[in-house]
Design an enzyme around this catalytic site. Sequence first.
Site, PDB file in Angstrom:
ATOM      1  N   TRP A 142       0.960  -1.162  -0.037  1.00 39.65           N
ATOM      2  CA  TRP A 142       0.107   0.037  -0.095  1.00 39.65           C
ATOM      3  C   TRP A 142       0.878   1.311   0.090  1.00 39.65           C
ATOM      4  CZ3 TRP A 142      -4.327  -0.545  -2.260  1.00 39.65           C
ATOM      5  CH2 TRP A 142      -4.996  -1.892  -2.095  1.00 39.65           C
ATOM      6  N   ASP A 177      -2.310   6.731   6.171  1.00 36.51           N
ATOM      7  CA  ASP A 177      -3.351   5.944   5.325  1.00 36.51           C
ATOM      8  C   ASP A 177      -3.807   4.815   6.429  1.00 36.51           C
ATOM      9  OD1 ASP A 177      -4.713   4.115   4.223  1.00 36.51           O
ATOM     10  OD2 ASP A 177      -3.245   3.456   2.619  1.00 36.51           O
ATOM     11  N   LYS A 224     -13.160  -1.828   6.192  1.00 30.38           N
ATOM     12  CA  LYS A 224     -12.618  -2.734   7.468  1.00 30.38           C
ATOM     13  C   LYS A 224     -12.960  -2.232   8.444  1.00 30.38           C
ATOM     14  CE  LYS A 224      -8.885  -2.146   4.214  1.00 30.38           C
ATOM     15  NZ  LYS A 224      -8.735  -3.105   3.454  1.00 30.38           N
TER      16      LYS A 224
END
Length: 360
Positions: free
Chosen positions: A102, A172, A196
């Site tokens: 990521w 993030d 999530k």
Amino acid sequence: MSRAYNFCAGPATLPESVLRQARDEMLDWRGTGMSVMEMSHRSKDFVQIADAAEKDLRELAGVSDDYAVLFMQGGASSQFSTIPLNLLGEKSSADYVNTGIWSKKAIAEARRYSTVNVVASSEESGFTTIPDQSSWQTSADAAYLHYTPNETIGGLEYDFVPESPGVPLVADMSSTMLSRPVDVSKFGVIYAGAQKNIGPSGLVVVIIRKDLLGKARKETPTMMNYQVIADNGSMYNTPATYSWYLAGLVFKWLKEQGGVKAMGEINLRKARKLYDFIDTNEFYANPIDPRFRSWMNVPFTLADDALNGDFLKGAGDRGLLNLAGHRSVGGMRASIYNAMPEEGVDALIAYMTEFAKERG
Ligand SMILES: Cc1ncc(COP(=O)(O)O)c(C=O)c1O
């Protein structure tokens, strides 16, 4: 009806009581005769739903009035370009830490707009650790410092908030948001894809210090301009109303559980249980530096990869779903976000014990 234990990394399991409430309110939200999905986003009812979600999120995460809370769209990935477009200003470079897939995606996108200094990377170790902060080559001239507190695919999580050399810290938090207490005042921008710990995919929550608004580059698409979104209460266009509503239900559920501190204690207990089991059973392994093991995403391998298919099939037969690791890394991964009950982790460990005994 039976509910499986869903270990998917995202979209991920949601609290059952939230889904039940959404079901009960599906056709007629509190006597309005319509679903939230059918309401005008400008209606009094929806504005009330939206405001309550923001208020609860602020309370849960400890977000002061110095910050704007935005409910945007396009997932966390759209933020990979939104961040540089809004924060670079007159500066020509930004600092990024590379700790996994990521981080790399965020870096690649930022390179489209500026020079990116990768101030530290754990790529050489196979992304199994976080580089010591004393080795980071940060710059006071950078527009901001970006990092990924939890690498969802690798299962690598910071246990500290980095010091930034006087530049805004950008995080993030897609897969760690609301899973443990965080001091928001240390950050310039926090963003998190919802799927999530927050709600349905597509929605992305952005918490931005207000002094960072209004610096977007001229060519920034209107829908990516934080100032525009903030000025319009995240309703410059039609927002993702149903996802926003569901996020609000998740926030209420979190408050009922005792908030982020209580949730952090439960999450630590769940994660410890699973890692302790993996470490003590020779059939399973986790490659991550123990200090930086993720509380949310627990990757593990079996002693023999040829057994992966059988492992997954047996798990599926027991209602333990989505345990395959990310396609880029293989192996297994159990995502144990806030909504995964401790019984789900116990059931997984019981199955892993049985499988290792029979096949190990
Ligand atoms: C840490 C992290 N960042 C970004 C993303 C991308 O999110 P989205 O699919 O919402 O764009 C994910 C998705 O799993 C993630 O885990």
